[in-house]
Write an enzyme that holds these catalytic residues in place. Structure first.
Site, PDB file in Angstrom:
ATOM      1  CB  CYS A 196      -3.821  -4.595   6.468  1.00 12.32           C
ATOM      2  SG  CYS A 196      -3.043  -3.406   5.383  1.00 12.32           S
ATOM      3  CG  HIS A 211      -0.890  -8.377   2.979  1.00 11.03           C
ATOM      4  ND1 HIS A 211      -2.090  -8.591   3.607  1.00 11.03           N
ATOM      5  CD2 HIS A 211      -0.548  -7.090   3.257  1.00 11.03           C
ATOM      6  CE1 HIS A 211      -2.459  -7.475   4.228  1.00 11.03           C
ATOM      7  NE2 HIS A 211      -1.533  -6.554   4.032  1.00 11.03           N
ATOM      8  CD  GLU A 212       3.054  -5.713   3.206  1.00  8.65           C
ATOM      9  OE1 GLU A 212       2.778  -4.589   2.742  1.00  8.65           O
ATOM     10  OE2 GLU A 212       2.651  -6.086   4.331  1.00  8.65           O
ATOM     11  CG  HIS A 235      -0.490  -2.820   0.555  1.00  8.14           C
ATOM     12  ND1 HIS A 235      -1.623  -2.107   0.874  1.00  8.14           N
ATOM     13  CD2 HIS A 235      -0.285  -3.684   1.580  1.00  8.14           C
ATOM     14  CE1 HIS A 235      -2.082  -2.523   2.042  1.00  8.14           C
ATOM     15  NE2 HIS A 235      -1.288  -3.484   2.496  1.00  8.14           N
TER      16      HIS A 235
END
EC number: 3.5.1.88
Length: 181
Positions: A103, A145-146, A149
């Protein structure tokens, strides 16, 4: 075009949930272009707006696709460049895959993370039109993953406490050594 600064863990702003995008205009298009410039500058394949201190549900990605033929060397083919606005995962497979993740907000730190192998994501494009797309492999990992966030999460949240703490110590040491240089 501008290159944004990347927030580095443990910056508390990385833990804030992002707000939905409501205006699909030139300002959004400019943010998207700047996010792509930033992502390429830092050699990433995905970037969520909260990583650059923009608290909106916005992701840019440029994920390399690879040939899926077994026994052959994976061949690089055109990338999958995507802008996902207000994305949500609407379907997850029961089958999982392990993938080593890194990341931009945790520079030079990597760990094996288990996630659903296949997903379907619903999102809006840069014009506000609703889209739906199935994803697998690296694209599936990157989307999940994004989206973490956007929800105030990081890939290290999927690790055991011991592995997470070890990685955080390595990051702190790395950042400390970088500041000394």
């Amino acid at each position: 075009m501008a290159i944004y600064s990347i927030l580095i863990h443990p910056d508390p702003r990385l833990r804030l949930p992002a707000q939905p995008v409501t205006h699909f205009d030139d300002a959004l298009a400019e943010i998207v272009q700047n996010m792509y410039e930033t992502m390429y500058h830092f050699h990433g394949i995905g970037l969520a707006a909260p990583q650059v201190n923009i608290q909106q549900r916005l992701i840019v990605m440029d994920v390399p696709q690879r040939s899926a033929e077994e026994g052959e060397k994976a061949e690089q083919i055109p990338s999958d460049k995507l802008v996902l606005v207000n994305p949500e995962i609407v379907q997850r497979s029961e089958e999982c895959q392990d993938y080593e993740e890194g990341c931009l907000s945790l520079p030079n730190q990597y760990a094996l993370v288990t996630r659903p192998a296949n997903i379907t994501v619903r999102y809006q494009d840069i014009t506000g039109a609703t889209q739906e797309r199935a994803a697998q492999g690296l694209l599936s990992v990157c989307i999940q993953h994004e989206i973490d966030h956007l929800n105030g999460g990081l890939f290290i949240d999927h690790l055991s406490r011991l592995k997470r703490e070890r990685l955080e110590k390595k990051l702190a040491k790395s950042l400390k050594n970088t500041k000394k240089s």
